[in-house]
Design an enzyme around this catalytic site. Structure first.
Site, PDB file in Angstrom:
ATOM      1  N   GLU A 192     -10.797   3.705 -29.800  1.00 59.48           N
ATOM      2  CA  GLU A 192      -9.637   4.487 -30.215  1.00 59.48           C
ATOM      3  C   GLU A 192      -9.089   4.088 -31.581  1.00 59.48           C
ATOM      4  O   GLU A 192      -8.554   4.916 -32.294  1.00 59.48           O
ATOM      5  CB  GLU A 192      -8.517   4.365 -29.159  1.00 59.48           C
ATOM      6  N   SER A 470      23.890  17.248  29.504  1.00 64.58           N
ATOM      7  CA  SER A 470      24.029  16.125  30.431  1.00 64.58           C
ATOM      8  C   SER A 470      23.767  14.761  29.804  1.00 64.58           C
ATOM      9  O   SER A 470      23.923  13.733  30.477  1.00 64.58           O
ATOM     10  CB  SER A 470      23.087  16.321  31.621  1.00 64.58           C
TER      11      SER A 470
END
Length: 778
Positions: A192, A470
């Site tokens: 690079e 319940s």
């Protein structure tokens, strides 16, 4: 004459002046001055921008959220199949050489693996090569491969279950320059920017080459960017190819090189470079790319793997090693060739590396929300102490209580059972919510806010406020049992019609589910059979307000309306609140706040927040103990008895069904010795679901517990509890020799005093002995 020949002097003679500068010249001078001012101002602006962003916090690092780590030890109930599934979630890859962390292979009944190094909240655990020997469906032995010594326990790195991202969804694993592999630095310099340490930010030679190519092509097709310019493009600018952007890129590169040293620039490049896409999330930096493509930390990669990452810099999509392996190998080998030409590696290193396969892991999406409902709860709890920007930018590591094994079983169970339930007549469009906690600690190990595991949005586990039916009854019975001189497990209760006077002349006349009256029944029967009429009588006697107080004491902070219908569960709660309520029951009357978080750790490893186990007694432990024995009876003989068609009776389960009017809501809450789980099933449009608690939610609960319940419920009676045999025919004291006698728990001093006729008193025993003596001797 002479005077005539003299030249006549002109009158009023003036001095000649230089011609004034032209207007065009003045314009150019002014333009130059103005341009210099604008350029200087713009350079000052760029310099300020560069220093502010580069010298300060450069990146918003999302918080990473982890499941509870799995600890392996001899005796752990875990089969090889489930363990391999866990390794798949951890992105371990099969490798018979165990060449790096995050690798494993199976041989006969053993699994060999090399763990990853991981920093936990209590310290760092190094990578280890291990042999895990299995026997049946449990771990038999743990052995270190380097020393051949057995070890008692090993903690695996935890599964990452999500991240809290900022608005821009990008992620990275930061690396320091001193920790970057040499092959990575050399590979980048070779391919690079080979003159990185000698140029001042831009390379005129590279620019000239790119300019020639671009002019020849008639458009911008090639760049001459240095590493510094690439960093500028990723960090400060867009990726568009325009002349203005290119000029800005060069100017900012010059400023960066002037303000910061080369290693600082290269370190930023290593963390910023774009290297791929994981659906909506961008992969930035080599640290994260290493995990994404190879499933292991960057410092554990070998030469060909590092070269593959370097190859992707030129085009992460074009050289994607998963989608385009041939291109990736070709580019990787070019990187290796350049490294060899420039002397970074030898031929002996280059040639084997070029022959190596890619060895990328199968693409596994790293989701921001693998378990969205659970992560929603985590984020809500964190927001009590952290700002949202802290959660999405400071790189926090959040260790949660979620158990992936239990969570996956819950998801599979809900998917399977809801599909089966919808095959029943008039049952459709079901939705659900469920939570699972550890009974002993209140840690939430699994949570579903929808029938679809990946569904985000409305979280029914936290936000669906529904009547609980319940499920309220144990609260009422526990309240009554706190008055042992009046209520015991065998107290007779009238299960007959009752009308409660209401406000404005509105009377309330409840009914039993079966529309029958059962006369006088014992208290334990009223609860286990879920009789409404007997429950209302008890609740009205102890008081609605007193029942509401017990509800608060058990961890429910929601305000409830003090109407008589509260006694049959008309006041709505969320599944999370129901879980907190039953967690107190499962904790024998000790309230344990539900927890989804264990630790919060800063990016630098500092422990920021701990969420320790806390417990406090909030209800009478004796009353809680008796209530739990009644809930066990409900599972053995009452509304939950179908559980033992599929589960071993030795588990001694405790639980309660819940059903609301017109079968709109189906509930079940119950626990084994190790887990508590709450399940709700209903419809979002509040139309009848067509299921009772027993026919709907209980069936989901049973299927889940088949996979996760291992420990029985062992209730430890408080010192104030005594067991007494009772004759069911008359409710009087008996002994174990009496026919049908049953042992019940009583608070000391509350048991019957009178003996049943079936019991021989001391006088009776003496008479019997004397008569036998006479018969034997005379």
């Amino acid at each position: 004459m002479a005077k005539k020949n003299q030249r006549a002097k002109p009158k009023n003679k003036k001095k000649t002046k230089s011609p004034p500068p032209g207007r065009l010249t003045k314009f150019f001078i002014y333009l130059l001055v103005f341009g210099t001012f604008v350029f200087a101002t713009y350079m000052g602006y760029l310099d300020y921008t560069v220093r502010q962003q580069f010298a300060g916090k450069r990146w918003s690092i999302p918080a990473r959220v982890y499941a509870s780590p799995v600890e392996l030890y001899a005796g752990l109930e875990l089969g090889t199949r489930d363990f391999e599934n866990l390794l798949a979630q951890l992105h371990y890859h099969r490798d018979y050489q165990l060449s790096g962390p995050g690798s494993f292979y199976k041989k006969n009944s053993a699994i060999y693996l090399k763990t990853r190094r991981f920093v936990f909240w209590d310290g760092q655990q190094e990578s280890q090569a291990l042999k895990i020997q299995f026997k049946g469906k449990s771990v038999a032995r743990l052995t270190r491969l380097d020393t051949s010594q057995d070890i008692p326990v090993i903690r695996l790195d935890p599964v990452q279950i999500g991240s809290f991202y900022p608005t821009l969804k990008e992620d990275r694993v930061l690396i320091k320059m001193e920790n970057a592999p040499d092959h990575l630095i050399n590979g980048l310099l070779a391919t690079e920017d080979r003159n990185f340490y000698s140029h001042f930010g831009i390379s005129f030679k590279a620019i000239a080459r790119a300019l020639y190519v671009n002019l020849k092509a008639g458009s911008v097709v090639q760049g001459g960017s240095t590493i510094t310019q690439q960093l500028v493009k990723n960090f400060y600018l867009s990726a568009e190819k325009t002349l203005i952007r290119k000029i800005n890129e060069a100017l900012i590169a010059l400023i960066l090189e002037y303000r910061f040293n080369k290693d600082e620039i290269l370190e930023a490049y290593l963390n910023e470079i774009y290297l791929g896409q994981d659906k909506a999330s961008a992969i930035h930096g080599f640290g994260l790319a290493s995990e994404f493509y190879f499933g292991r930390p960057l410092d554990s990669l070998d030469l060909p793997q590092i070269a593959t990452l370097v190859a992707m810099v030129r085009g992460p999509s074009y050289y994607d090693p998963r989608r385009h392996p041939d291109r990736a190998i070709q580019r990787r080998n070019l990187v290796l060739d350049e490294m060899y030409k420039q002397g970074f590696i030898s031929e002996l290193e280059a040639q084997p590396a070029k022959q190596s396969k890619l060895y990328v892991v199968a693409k596994t999406h790293r989701p921001a929300n693998r378990y969205p409902a659970f992560l929603d709860l985590v984020k809500r709890q964190l927001r009590q102490e952290y700002r949202n920007e802290d959660l999405t930018s400071e790189g926090l590591r959040i260790f949660t209580t979620l158990d992936p094994f239990v969570q996956n079983k819950l998801e599979n169970t809900i998917k399977k059972k809801l599909s089966q339930l919808e095959k029943k007549p008039k049952v459709s469009k079901l939705q659900t919510a469920s939570l699972v906690t550890r009974r002993d600690s209140g840690e939430i190990v699994a949570l579903m806010g929808s029938r679809k595991a990946d569904a985000a949005g409305f979280n029914r586990a936290l936000d669906a406020v529904r009547p609980i039916g319940s499920l309220i009854k144990p609260v009422i019975y526990l309240t009554a049992l706190e008055y042992p001189q009046k209520y015991t497990a065998i107290t007779k209760i009238s299960d007959t019609s009752i009308t409660v006077k209401g406000a404005k002349g509105k009377d309330w006349t409840p009914k039993n589910y079966d529309n029958l009256e059962h006369g006088d029944v014992e208290l334990h029967t009223a609860l286990s059979r879920s009789y409404n009429l007997a429950t209302v009588r008890i609740g009205m006697d102890v008081g609605i307000a007193r029942t509401a107080k017990t509800l608060r004491d058990m961890g429910v902070n929601r305000e409830v309306k003090l109407y008589p219908s509260l006694l049959l569960g008309a006041s709505p709660l969320t599944p999370l609140e129901v879980t907190q309520l039953y967690q107190t029951l499962a904790g024998d009357g000790f309230a344990t706040p539900l927890r989804s978080i264990r630790e919060v750790v800063a990016q630098n490893g500092e422990r920021l927040q701990s969420y320790p186990y806390t417990v406090r007694q909030t209800v009478d432990p004796a009353a809680a103990y008796i209530t739990n024995t009644l809930l066990q009876e409900a599972m053995q003989e009452g509304t939950g008895r179908s559980a033992y068609l599929y589960l071993p009776s030795a588990l001694n389960l405790a639980g309660k069904t819940g059903t609301t009017n017109k079968l709109r809501d189906s509930w079940f809450a119950g626990f084994s010795g190790d887990y508590l789980s709450v399940v709700w099933i209903g419809r979002d449009d509040n139309k009848p679901a067509g299921l009772t608690g027993a026919s709907g939610a209980l069936q989901v609960w049973i299927e889940l517990m088949k996979h996760i319940a291992r420990q029985p419920v062992v209730l430890i009676p408080p010192e104030t509890i005594e067991m007494q045999w009772i004759d069911p025919s008359n409710g009087l004291l008996a002994d174990e020799e009496c026919d049908l006698a049953t042992a019940y728990p009583f608070v000391s001093g509350s048991a019957p005093l009178q003996h049943s006729p079936c019991v021989e008193t001391s006088l009776d025993k003496a008479k019997t002995w004397f008569n036998d003596f006479l018969l034997d001797n005379f």
